[in-house]
Scaffold this active site. Sequence first.
Site, PDB file in Angstrom:
ATOM      1  CG  HIS A  31      -2.059   0.932   1.152  1.00 12.53           C
ATOM      2  ND1 HIS A  31      -3.372   0.522   1.215  1.00 12.53           N
ATOM      3  CD2 HIS A  31      -2.101   2.276   1.021  1.00 12.53           C
ATOM      4  CE1 HIS A  31      -4.173   1.574   1.132  1.00 12.53           C
ATOM      5  NE2 HIS A  31      -3.415   2.655   1.021  1.00 12.53           N
ATOM      6  CG  HIS A  33      -1.675   6.100  -2.361  1.00 12.51           C
ATOM      7  ND1 HIS A  33      -2.804   6.013  -3.139  1.00 12.51           N
ATOM      8  CD2 HIS A  33      -1.995   5.528  -1.171  1.00 12.51           C
ATOM      9  CE1 HIS A  33      -3.778   5.433  -2.452  1.00 12.51           C
ATOM     10  NE2 HIS A  33      -3.303   5.124  -1.251  1.00 12.51           N
ATOM     11  CG  ASP A  35      -1.136  10.388  -5.966  1.00 13.29           C
ATOM     12  OD1 ASP A  35      -0.981   9.376  -5.271  1.00 13.29           O
ATOM     13  OD2 ASP A  35      -2.262  10.888  -6.201  1.00 13.29           O
ATOM     14  N   GLY A 190      -9.962   7.420  -2.145  1.00 18.48           N
ATOM     15  CA  GLY A 190     -10.632   8.703  -1.989  1.00 18.48           C
ATOM     16  C   GLY A 190     -11.461   8.718  -0.722  1.00 18.48           C
ATOM     17  CG  HIS A 217      -8.163   2.921   0.062  1.00 18.22           C
ATOM     18  ND1 HIS A 217      -7.567   2.540  -1.118  1.00 18.22           N
ATOM     19  CD2 HIS A 217      -7.242   3.695   0.708  1.00 18.22           C
ATOM     20  CE1 HIS A 217      -6.356   3.061  -1.186  1.00 18.22           C
ATOM     21  NE2 HIS A 217      -6.124   3.764  -0.082  1.00 18.22           N
ATOM     22  CD  GLU A 220      -7.582   5.966   5.742  1.00 17.37           C
ATOM     23  OE1 GLU A 220      -6.538   6.593   5.948  1.00 17.37           O
ATOM     24  OE2 GLU A 220      -8.044   5.766   4.595  1.00 17.37           O
ATOM     25  CG  ASP A 309      -1.656   5.697   3.009  1.00 15.55           C
ATOM     26  OD1 ASP A 309      -1.991   5.362   1.853  1.00 15.55           O
ATOM     27  OD2 ASP A 309      -2.394   6.346   3.761  1.00 15.55           O
TER      28      ASP A 309
END
Length: 370
Positions: A31, A33, A35, A190, A217, A220, A309
């Site tokens: 996991h 990302h 970006d 998102g 996801h 959370e 993350d």
Amino acid sequence: MHLSDNSTAESAAAPGPVAEWIRRAPKAVLHDHLDGGLRPATIIELARECGYGDLPTEEPAALAVWFRDAADSGSLERYLETFAHTCAVMQTRDALFRVAAECAEDLAADGVVYAEVRYAPEQHQERGLSLDEVVDAVNEGLREGERRAGGRITVRALLTGMRHTRRSLEIAELTVAHRDRGVAGFDIAGGEIGNPPADHLPAFQHLKRHNCHFTIHAGEAVGAESIHEAVQVCGAERIGHGVRITDDIQVHDDGTATLGHLAAYVRDNGIALEVCPTSNLQTGAAKDYTTHPIDLLRRLGFRVTLNTDNRLVSGTTMSREFQHMADAFGYGPEVFERFTVAAVESAFLPLPERRRIIDEVVRPGYAALG
């Protein structure tokens, strides 16, 4: 089930420097990302090249601090706002290639031997790139990063559909089209609130029809009900974050715990939880490292994996996440080896490749730590 564990520290001091053995330990991240992990200097250079003038600062160290401070809000929604700056400079083929190559390099330098890096192709089309061109640029960059790292890391991409844009079926179709060219699976991401995973059921059904892997996801910002929907309605193989599964676990005063039906199902079926401790603190999913639910979940037998993350936004690395857990719970190499093996076992890779990484890279690497 009784929860006593002699390896768990009752309290931990503020984490200091990362131990050398932790830096050398083989790691696997599921996991991460794309970006959310750019080098600050790269953001500044790419912003100058493309004429993006909205960065809060053009000094690399100060920019890194700005990202961490902006993300330390305790809100997932505020946390996600920081990505406007990184996505803004990732709108050309050359920029995507560079960011992806540097991502693989940086992970390898931190001892990561296997990584799944996720991103949303739809967020990189502002300058005319097609979805296929976005995916091709990132895949080529990841291969270049593997080459620069001397083959010390294997990296695969996960394509992400955004919960609020309703293009998930299109991205699922893109995932199937590219799955033999460096794409390992699919994800949705998102803001969770108001965007349940079942809204994207057509995408998951398409992936199932084509025998394609996906993670979701969940658990959370929203509680166990989002995990139930992701697993039972959508069929997720893994859960991104998933720490709110503890909403379905009752811990008793005598040190025992009772699992609800959902928690028991997730544990007993080995559905991997992609746990990201530092990120969880930033978004309010956990209060601090010493009370983070990762240790409870580990001791109860859940398939727990440890993840970054967003390395830039959370100011972290896999080594730093290891160190936080060592400081908080007294973990040694044997626990981190189990986390790493669990991650590779849960990877969206063919079984022979998973076995090779475990048998030829992970286990020998931990044995060499002594």
